[in-house]
Write a protein that holds these residues in place. Structure first.
Motif, PDB file in Angstrom:
ATOM      1  N   ALA A 161      39.515  20.201  93.198  1.00  0.00           N
ATOM      2  CA  ALA A 161      40.243  20.968  92.234  1.00  0.00           C
ATOM      3  C   ALA A 161      41.629  20.252  92.186  1.00  0.00           C
ATOM      4  O   ALA A 161      42.332  20.003  91.154  1.00  0.00           O
ATOM      5  N   VAL A 162      42.358  19.850  93.301  1.00  0.00           N
ATOM      6  CA  VAL A 162      43.588  18.985  93.199  1.00  0.00           C
ATOM      7  C   VAL A 162      43.494  17.647  92.382  1.00  0.00           C
ATOM      8  O   VAL A 162      44.186  17.182  91.791  1.00  0.00           O
ATOM      9  N   ARG A 163      42.107  16.978  92.785  1.00  0.00           N
ATOM     10  CA  ARG A 163      42.155  15.742  91.951  1.00  0.00           C
ATOM     11  C   ARG A 163      42.039  16.084  90.470  1.00  0.00           C
ATOM     12  O   ARG A 163      42.604  15.292  89.589  1.00  0.00           O
ATOM     13  N   GLY A 164      41.273  17.205  89.929  1.00  0.00           N
ATOM     14  CA  GLY A 164      41.213  17.349  88.432  1.00  0.00           C
ATOM     15  C   GLY A 164      42.310  17.820  87.982  1.00  0.00           C
ATOM     16  O   GLY A 164      42.987  17.345  86.863  1.00  0.00           O
ATOM     17  N   PHE A 165      43.382  18.516  88.627  1.00  0.00           N
ATOM     18  CA  PHE A 165      44.484  19.039  88.384  1.00  0.00           C
ATOM     19  C   PHE A 165      45.672  17.820  88.320  1.00  0.00           C
ATOM     20  O   PHE A 165      46.356  17.616  87.176  1.00  0.00           O
ATOM     21  N   THR A 166      45.522  16.703  89.210  1.00  0.00           N
ATOM     22  CA  THR A 166      46.302  15.804  89.160  1.00  0.00           C
ATOM     23  C   THR A 166      46.396  14.954  88.032  1.00  0.00           C
ATOM     24  O   THR A 166      47.051  14.304  87.520  1.00  0.00           O
ATOM     25  N   GLU A 167      44.814  14.463  88.101  1.00  0.00           N
ATOM     26  CA  GLU A 167      44.533  13.708  86.979  1.00  0.00           C
ATOM     27  C   GLU A 167      44.606  14.074  85.427  1.00  0.00           C
ATOM     28  O   GLU A 167      45.412  13.218  84.754  1.00  0.00           O
ATOM     29  N   SER A 168      44.625  15.354  85.211  1.00  0.00           N
ATOM     30  CA  SER A 168      45.096  15.985  83.924  1.00  0.00           C
ATOM     31  C   SER A 168      46.662  15.765  83.667  1.00  0.00           C
ATOM     32  O   SER A 168      47.183  15.557  82.600  1.00  0.00           O
ATOM     33  N   LEU A 169      47.585  16.070  84.959  1.00  0.00           N
ATOM     34  CA  LEU A 169      48.931  16.060  85.065  1.00  0.00           C
ATOM     35  C   LEU A 169      49.369  14.679  84.532  1.00  0.00           C
ATOM     36  O   LEU A 169      50.039  14.503  83.884  1.00  0.00           O
ATOM     37  N   ARG A 170      48.675  13.691  85.099  1.00  0.00           N
ATOM     38  CA  ARG A 170      49.049  12.257  84.992  1.00  0.00           C
ATOM     39  C   ARG A 170      48.917  11.968  83.315  1.00  0.00           C
ATOM     40  O   ARG A 170      49.589  11.347  82.780  1.00  0.00           O
ATOM     41  N   GLN A 171      47.662  12.387  82.867  1.00  0.00           N
ATOM     42  CA  GLN A 171      47.490  12.160  81.561  1.00  0.00           C
ATOM     43  C   GLN A 171      48.642  12.786  80.518  1.00  0.00           C
ATOM     44  O   GLN A 171      49.106  12.130  79.764  1.00  0.00           O
ATOM     45  N   GLU A 172      49.054  14.015  80.834  1.00  0.00           N
ATOM     46  CA  GLU A 172      50.033  14.814  79.958  1.00  0.00           C
ATOM     47  C   GLU A 172      51.511  13.990  80.184  1.00  0.00           C
ATOM     48  O   GLU A 172      52.079  13.900  79.231  1.00  0.00           O
ATOM     49  N   LEU A 173      51.452  13.424  81.408  1.00  0.00           N
ATOM     50  CA  LEU A 173      52.861  13.023  81.694  1.00  0.00           C
ATOM     51  C   LEU A 173      53.102  11.225  80.854  1.00  0.00           C
ATOM     52  O   LEU A 173      54.069  10.993  80.565  1.00  0.00           O
ATOM     53  N   ASP A 174      51.884  10.638  80.957  1.00  0.00           N
ATOM     54  CA  ASP A 174      51.736   9.471  79.997  1.00  0.00           C
ATOM     55  C   ASP A 174      52.133   9.785  78.636  1.00  0.00           C
ATOM     56  O   ASP A 174      52.701   8.755  77.968  1.00  0.00           O
ATOM     57  N   LEU A 175      51.686  10.926  78.066  1.00  0.00           N
ATOM     58  CA  LEU A 175      51.771  11.140  76.766  1.00  0.00           C
ATOM     59  C   LEU A 175      53.286  11.300  76.289  1.00  0.00           C
ATOM     60  O   LEU A 175      54.093  11.285  75.436  1.00  0.00           O
TER      61      LEU A 175
END
Length: 280
Positions: A161-175
């Motif tokens: 869950a932490v991995r999924g949460f963080t990877e999605s967050l990183r994509q949003e921050l990139d955008l």
């Protein structure tokens, strides 16, 4: 974030292990630190070691599963330090139990700390990281956020869950291009007290261990990387803005196995576990 001098970092689980070493290594680099843990006595030891480098250190005794406490800590950290650049959501616990036999209160306990603690820390500090103009979220998953293991389903669930949460967050921050980034950390066996402080259910006897009362000691034999080495690896990953960082040779080996055998690795793990139990 190429250097940490003059920055402000908040770290959970800083009374021992990776959290303590992160605080010390950051202080060594001129970074001011706000540290927290449920163990106030050990937390003060970390604070004393960090202060030796002449940086500002603030402490807070708190439970990361308490959303209001996490928000209060984030607000106070920003007020006391003037800004916050990094949040290391490092606090975590372990649970050994079968999926069939796991008690609901144990499952809720590990998810509250390992997953919701990360969510609370990320959301509480995010506005301050963006306001600073240069920030980074570092969330500790695990090698078991990449690979599942029998008898560790609750831990696996929290770390996936932490991995999924963080990877999605990183994509949003990139955008967003807001000056803030995120890294998912996947340690292998790190020499910390997480096994001793974890919960071990008797239902894993015969599945993973012969005697559940000695389970922690058996798991600790697999810990091969020091907490200080782990901290240095994580800080280097932040400096190069890595999306994911593997910590320890065992983490690299397991990651390779999962990449090569994305579903068949489960059978490999089950086979190796059976062989281990026969030897026991």
């Amino acid at each position: 974030m190429k250097n940490f001098s003059g920055k402000v970092a908040a770290i959970t689980g800083a009374a021992s292990g990776m959290g303590r070493q992160l605080a010390i290594r950051l202080a060594e680099r001129g970074c001011h630190v706000a540290i927290s843990d449920v163990n106030a006595a050990e937390l003060e030891i970390t604070a004393e070691r960090a202060r030796a480098y002449g940086v500002r250190v603030t402490t807070r005794s708190l439970d990361v599963s308490d959303r209001a406490a996490m928000q209060s800590w984030a607000d106070d950290t920003a007020a006391e330090h003037g800004k916050v650049n990094l949040i290391f959501n490092n606090a975590g616990v372990a649970l050994s139990s079968t999926m069939e036999g796991v008690r609901y209160d144990d499952f809720e306990w590990i998810m509250a700390i390992n997953f919701w603690g990360v969510v609370y820390g990320t959301k509480a500090f995010m506005p301050y990281l963006k306001a600073a103009g240069e920030g980074h979220v570092i969330n500790t998953s695990s090698v078991f956020g990449l690979c599942s293991q029998p008898g560790m389903g609750g831990y696996n669930a929290s770390k996936f869950a932490v991995r999924g949460f963080t990877e999605s967050l990183r994509q949003e921050l990139d955008l967003q291009r807001c000056g803030v980034s995120a890294t998912s950390v996947h340690p292998g066996g790190i020499k910390t007290n997480i096994a001793r402080a974890g919960r071990v259910d008797r239902n894993i006897e015969g599945l993973l261990v012969k005697d559940s009362t000695k389970g922690a000691a058996q798991f600790e034999k697999l810990f091969i990387t020091t907490a200080d080495s782990a901290a240095l690896t994580i800080l280097k990953a932040v400096q190069r803005d890595a999306r994911r960082v593997l910590v320890g040779p065992d983490a690299h080996l397991i990651d390779w196995m999962v990449r090569c055998f994305p579903s068949f690795y489960q059978a490999i793990v089950a086979f190796l576990t059976k062989r281990f139990m026969r030897k026991v």
